[in-house]
Design a protein around this motif. Sequence first.
Motif, mmCIF file in Angstrom:
data_model
loop_
_atom_site.group_PDB
_atom_site.id
_atom_site.type_symbol
_atom_site.label_atom_id
_atom_site.label_comp_id
_atom_site.label_asym_id
_atom_site.label_seq_id
_atom_site.Cartn_x
_atom_site.Cartn_y
_atom_site.Cartn_z
ATOM 1 N N PHE A 7 -28.517 70.705 8.955
ATOM 2 C CA PHE A 7 -27.148 70.421 10.088
ATOM 3 C C PHE A 7 -27.496 68.948 11.275
ATOM 4 O O PHE A 7 -26.878 69.215 11.780
ATOM 5 N N ASP A 8 -28.923 69.596 11.476
ATOM 6 C CA ASP A 8 -29.048 68.812 12.204
ATOM 7 C C ASP A 8 -29.115 67.674 11.936
ATOM 8 O O ASP A 8 -29.068 66.558 12.940
ATOM 9 N N HIS A 11 -25.538 65.546 12.406
ATOM 10 C CA HIS A 11 -24.919 66.286 13.515
ATOM 11 C C HIS A 11 -25.723 64.716 14.711
ATOM 12 O O HIS A 11 -25.693 64.528 15.606
ATOM 13 N N PRO A 15 -23.182 64.625 18.222
ATOM 14 C CA PRO A 15 -23.885 66.250 18.370
ATOM 15 C C PRO A 15 -22.744 66.739 19.119
ATOM 16 O O PRO A 15 -23.016 68.452 19.391
ATOM 17 N N GLY A 17 -20.827 69.143 17.416
ATOM 18 C CA GLY A 17 -20.836 69.658 16.049
ATOM 19 C C GLY A 17 -19.350 70.731 16.095
ATOM 20 O O GLY A 17 -18.573 71.190 16.151
ATOM 21 N N GLY A 46 -24.619 75.560 18.888
ATOM 22 C CA GLY A 46 -24.886 74.195 18.268
ATOM 23 C C GLY A 46 -26.156 72.977 19.027
ATOM 24 O O GLY A 46 -27.207 73.178 18.918
ATOM 25 N N GLU A 47 -25.702 71.963 18.765
ATOM 26 C CA GLU A 47 -26.860 71.315 19.205
ATOM 27 C C GLU A 47 -26.362 71.326 20.756
ATOM 28 O O GLU A 47 -27.382 70.243 21.827
ATOM 29 N N ASP A 67 -27.626 80.747 18.588
ATOM 30 C CA ASP A 67 -27.925 79.583 17.840
ATOM 31 C C ASP A 67 -28.292 80.459 17.263
ATOM 32 O O ASP A 67 -29.988 80.095 16.995
ATOM 33 N N TYR A 191 -16.125 63.265 12.853
ATOM 34 C CA TYR A 191 -16.519 64.035 12.624
ATOM 35 C C TYR A 191 -17.226 63.919 11.199
ATOM 36 O O TYR A 191 -18.249 64.378 11.129
ATOM 37 N N TRP A 195 -20.774 63.612 9.745
ATOM 38 C CA TRP A 195 -21.379 64.459 9.420
ATOM 39 C C TRP A 195 -22.552 63.593 8.333
ATOM 40 O O TRP A 195 -23.207 63.539 8.100
#
Length: 251
Positions: A7-8, A11, A15, A17, A46-47, A67, A191, A195
Amino acid sequence: MERSEIFDIAHLRHPIGAPVAPERLRELVGWLSPADGARAVDLGCGEGEWLQELLLAHPGTTGVGIDHMLPASAARRTDERGLSDRVRWIEADAATWDDGAFDVVLCVGASHAFGGLDATLGAVRQRLRPGGQALVGDSIWEGTPSDSALAALDVPADAYPDLAGFVRAVRAHGFEPSFGHVSTLAEWDDYQLSWAGSLVDWAVREAPTAEDRAQALAAARGNRDAWLDGARRELGFATFVLHDVATDVRD
């Protein structure tokens, strides 16, 4: 690879998210009006872009980001923006974490942490001081979902409301929307393709092992296929600025 690592990476170039463009994020945050000294919390941050934009727009506000898979990039961007003394990042379960009431509660794209929109709104209500503001974003159906959309996302038809159902749920929890944004198809494509694309780029250029490369590519393909083969034009996303009207704050 750990799920948090995937996920890091996914994004890195988006970022936020959520399928929301940067200018729309700033517009939404601009509708919030915390007083100097206000405290804000971002549940499932998230970010951390939503919380950081809020702090940039309101210099008298401090914040906490929660998170269970907190990426290192959130703290890094906080340092780059000079916000380190005004924000805390806490790795914890947003559904059970508690530190009293906040003036502003953010929860965008994190309803899975609570078990759906209704439970998310309940958690926001629990953590919001009387008369406070919230910003909540979640998935919606653009219409009646097709079998292909349900299969691609692996969810039942009642997993998300339509736009009117979202507003009804908001009002049932004692909130009234003052502003809202429904994500456009272009925002969704940006998005989703970012991703998957960020994972592909990392897999090709930076993956340290063949196994990491294969896992990143598999995650990218799975996410992209689910979007293009079923969810596109059917899954929507709405974000609302909410006022607490259940509490009469005029007295």
